[in-house]
Design a protein around this motif. Structure first.
Motif, mmCIF file in Angstrom:
data_model
loop_
_atom_site.group_PDB
_atom_site.id
_atom_site.type_symbol
_atom_site.label_atom_id
_atom_site.label_comp_id
_atom_site.label_asym_id
_atom_site.label_seq_id
_atom_site.Cartn_x
_atom_site.Cartn_y
_atom_site.Cartn_z
ATOM 1 N N UNK A 112 15.293 35.022 59.585
ATOM 2 C CA UNK A 112 14.947 36.440 59.585
ATOM 3 C C UNK A 112 13.883 36.747 58.530
ATOM 4 N N UNK A 113 14.001 36.149 57.350
ATOM 5 C CA UNK A 113 13.017 36.375 56.294
ATOM 6 C C UNK A 113 11.644 35.847 56.696
ATOM 7 N N UNK A 114 11.627 34.684 57.332
ATOM 8 C CA UNK A 114 10.356 34.124 57.786
ATOM 9 C C UNK A 114 9.703 35.011 58.841
ATOM 10 N N UNK A 115 10.510 35.606 59.702
ATOM 11 C CA UNK A 115 9.962 36.499 60.723
ATOM 12 C C UNK A 115 9.381 37.768 60.100
ATOM 13 N N UNK A 116 10.042 38.301 59.071
ATOM 14 C CA UNK A 116 9.528 39.492 58.384
ATOM 15 C C UNK A 116 8.172 39.213 57.741
ATOM 16 N N UNK A 117 8.016 38.045 57.149
ATOM 17 C CA UNK A 117 6.731 37.681 56.532
ATOM 18 C C UNK A 117 5.625 37.645 57.568
ATOM 19 N N UNK A 118 5.886 37.038 58.704
ATOM 20 C CA UNK A 118 4.870 36.974 59.750
ATOM 21 C C UNK A 118 4.546 38.373 60.282
ATOM 22 N N UNK A 119 5.571 39.190 60.467
ATOM 23 C CA UNK A 119 5.341 40.551 60.965
ATOM 24 C C UNK A 119 4.469 41.350 60.001
ATOM 25 N N UNK A 120 4.701 41.181 58.694
ATOM 26 C CA UNK A 120 3.897 41.924 57.715
ATOM 27 C C UNK A 120 2.440 41.478 57.731
ATOM 28 N N UNK A 121 2.213 40.193 57.982
ATOM 29 C CA UNK A 121 0.831 39.706 58.058
ATOM 30 C C UNK A 121 0.127 40.214 59.308
ATOM 31 N N UNK A 122 0.853 40.337 60.382
ATOM 32 C CA UNK A 122 0.260 40.797 61.632
ATOM 33 C C UNK A 122 0.071 42.312 61.675
ATOM 34 N N UNK A 123 0.829 43.049 60.854
ATOM 35 C CA UNK A 123 0.777 44.511 60.900
ATOM 36 C C UNK A 123 -0.559 45.019 60.340
ATOM 37 N N UNK A 124 -1.180 46.076 60.932
ATOM 38 C CA UNK A 124 -2.433 46.642 60.407
ATOM 39 C C UNK A 124 -2.167 47.377 59.086
ATOM 40 N N UNK A 245 -4.795 39.516 58.098
ATOM 41 C CA UNK A 245 -4.476 38.201 57.542
ATOM 42 C C UNK A 245 -5.383 37.127 58.130
ATOM 43 N N UNK A 246 -5.614 36.073 57.345
ATOM 44 C CA UNK A 246 -6.428 34.953 57.796
ATOM 45 C C UNK A 246 -5.635 34.094 58.785
ATOM 46 N N UNK A 247 -6.319 33.391 59.715
ATOM 47 C CA UNK A 247 -5.613 32.517 60.671
ATOM 48 C C UNK A 247 -4.735 31.475 59.991
ATOM 49 N N UNK A 248 -5.212 30.930 58.873
ATOM 50 C CA UNK A 248 -4.414 29.921 58.175
ATOM 51 C C UNK A 248 -3.107 30.516 57.655
ATOM 52 N N UNK A 249 -3.158 31.761 57.180
ATOM 53 C CA UNK A 249 -1.945 32.410 56.698
ATOM 54 C C UNK A 249 -0.950 32.642 57.834
ATOM 55 N N UNK A 250 -1.484 33.065 58.978
ATOM 56 C CA UNK A 250 -0.611 33.274 60.148
ATOM 57 C C UNK A 250 0.011 31.954 60.600
ATOM 58 N N UNK A 251 -0.777 30.870 60.569
ATOM 59 C CA UNK A 251 -0.249 29.561 60.968
ATOM 60 C C UNK A 251 0.873 29.116 60.039
ATOM 61 N N UNK A 252 0.664 29.313 58.731
ATOM 62 C CA UNK A 252 1.710 28.917 57.786
ATOM 63 C C UNK A 252 2.975 29.746 57.986
ATOM 64 N N UNK A 253 2.803 31.016 58.272
ATOM 65 C CA UNK A 253 3.967 31.872 58.491
ATOM 66 C C UNK A 253 4.717 31.467 59.762
#
Length: 461
Positions: A112-124, A245-253
């Motif tokens: 769940x925590x990992x999903x929240x991190x990805x969602x925050x990066x994708x959010x405008x 967010x940068x593509x690399x950040x999204x990939x890591x998330x």
């Protein structure tokens, strides 16, 4: 084995007939001076021939499974009893799941925590975030431009006042952020806005200090360089918000989510492994665990037997295995069930011999036909395998056939009209324990015989 048994029976019959009839002939001749030819005869006819292979074996189940838990653990409950019929998927026994449920909860929280991190990066970015970044950029630009303004005492006094005001505002921002932190979580928008305002107030203090130093000492090249750097940092922060967010950040998330999901899957699998379920429908033939006891993965907990399709396992001698083929009908009797006759068909013939046996033999499996008889696994069965059948063929009893051991040729004695015997060659086909098929040399209605006198003479010599 079939051929040996056939010859033994023929010899025994011949000895019995010859001995008995010879005795009668002696008795009859005792009171007479002459006697008619003493011939035992038979008329050639048509009939059915059945060649069988007889062998014993054991009743076996379709499949037997020794079931055990994947990992050691304390048995919480056993849900079946010995002899109980169960369906595929039925629960048989359970281990304690306390530790496994905790592991699953922890793995789920990480996921769940990992999903929240990805969602925050994708959010405008929010309007507040953009406003703060824009204000920081303007403040940096203003500080840079102020380096080149006119310097006079009044300007220095004004800069001092601005510095004091900026410091006061900075302290207020710190206090506000602390107050908000006591009411909201660190990842809440309200707290994040207060944190940004504190940063903006800190930046304003630095800009006021730089402005005052510039007025007091004049323009310094190092100050100009620092002011440009602050502009660059503020501009980069604003651009970053706008671009996302940068593509690399999204990939890591995303990678973090995938790894966390593997942990969840493993925890679920461990939890499921605490339940012992039936892999197929069958009978619980043995239970070797009890509630409250420790179960080991190396020791079977429950033995499950599939009795849906019973079969008989046979060990067929190498002499007879060439006659055996899948689909052949089989008649069976059981030592444990006198008077009960069963039927079946050969379902499998091994291609390799059993190397562990002292006599070369091949494993043959016979599938039993449905029956209401109380057949149980392990019963001893006597099987008669029909390897060949002929209908309505010309046949001769084996008792009246002579086989030349050197050439293998077959002969019979044809009974003549004058009651004499003439030996003629015949061509034989299928040979069973009692009869042989006549391919050539005899016709239906012919009579063949053996001289009982000569038989008695031979036996008595």
């Amino acid at each position: 084995m079939v051929r040996r048994l056939r010859w033994i029976i023929a010899i025994v019959v011949l000895l019995s007939v010859g001995g008995g009839v010879g005795y009668e002939v002696l008795q009859a001749n005792a009171g007479k001076g002459a006697s008619p030819p003493n011939i035992r005869r038979v008329t050639i006819d048509r009939g059915d021939l059945t060649l069988t292979v007889n062998v014993t074996g054991t009743v076996a189940a379709a499949q037997v499974a020794d079931l055990s838990f994947d990992a050691p653990g304390l048995v919480a409950d056993v849900d079946v009893i010995e002899g109980q019929h169960v369906a595929k998927g039925d629960l048989l026994a359970r281990q304690d799941v306390t530790a496994y449920r905790l592991s699953l909860a922890q793995a789920t929280a990480i996921r769940h925590a990992a999903q929240l991190t990805l969602d925050s990066l994708r959010a405008p970015p929010t309007p507040d975030d953009l406003a703060v970044a824009t204000a920081n950029l303007k403040a940096a630009q203003s500080a840079y431009n102020g380096l080149f303004g006119a310097i006079d005492p009044n300007a220095i006094s004004g800069a001092q006042v601005q510095l004091q005001a900026a410091q006061t505002a900075y302290q207020d921002a710190i206090q506000h952020r602390r107050d908000v932190g006591g009411q909201f979580k660190n990842d809440s928008p309200t707290y994040q806005l207060a944190l940004a305002q504190e940063g903006q107030a800190s930046f304003a203090v630095e800009a006021a200090q730089l402005q005052l130093q510039l007025l007091q000492r004049g323009v310094d090249g190092r100050l100009i360089t620092a002011a440009k750097a602050k502009i660059a940092v503020a501009q980069a922060a604003l651009d970053r918000l706008r671009a996302g967010a940068l593509p690399a950040e999204l990939d890591r998330a995303q990678l973090a989510i995938d790894q966390a999901q593997l942990g969840v899957d493993a925890a679920n699998q461990q939890l499921a492994s605490t339940q012992l379920r039936a892999p197929f429908a069958g009978v619980v033939s043995r239970i070797m665990v009890a509630a409250g006891a420790l179960s080991l993965s190396t020791v079977p907990a429950i033995v499950l037997t599939d009795t849906s399709q019973l079969h008989v396992r046979l060990a067929v001698d190498e002499i007879d295995i060439g006659h055996i083929a899948e689909g052949q009908p089989v008649s069976l009797t059981l030592d444990a069930l006198p008077g009960v006759s069963l039927t079946g068909k050969v379902s499998n013939v091994a291609q390799a011999a059993d190397q562990s046996a002292t006599i070369v033999s091949y494993a043959v499996q016979v599938a039993l036909d449905p029956s209401t008889a109380p057949v149980k696994v392990g019963m001893t069965a006597a099987a008669s395998i029909v390897v060949r059948q002929l209908r309505n063929v010309v046949r001769v009893p084996n008792l009246f056939v002579r086989i030349d051991r050197r050439s293998g040729a077959a002969f019979v004695n044809l009974v003549n009209a004058d009651e004499t015997l003439t030996e003629i060659p015949v061509q034989l086909g299928l040979r069973t324990e009692e009869y042989s098929e006549v391919i050539d040399g005899l016709s239906v209605g012919d009579q063949v015989g053996v001289s009982l006198d000569s038989t008695f003479s031979i036996l008595g010599s």
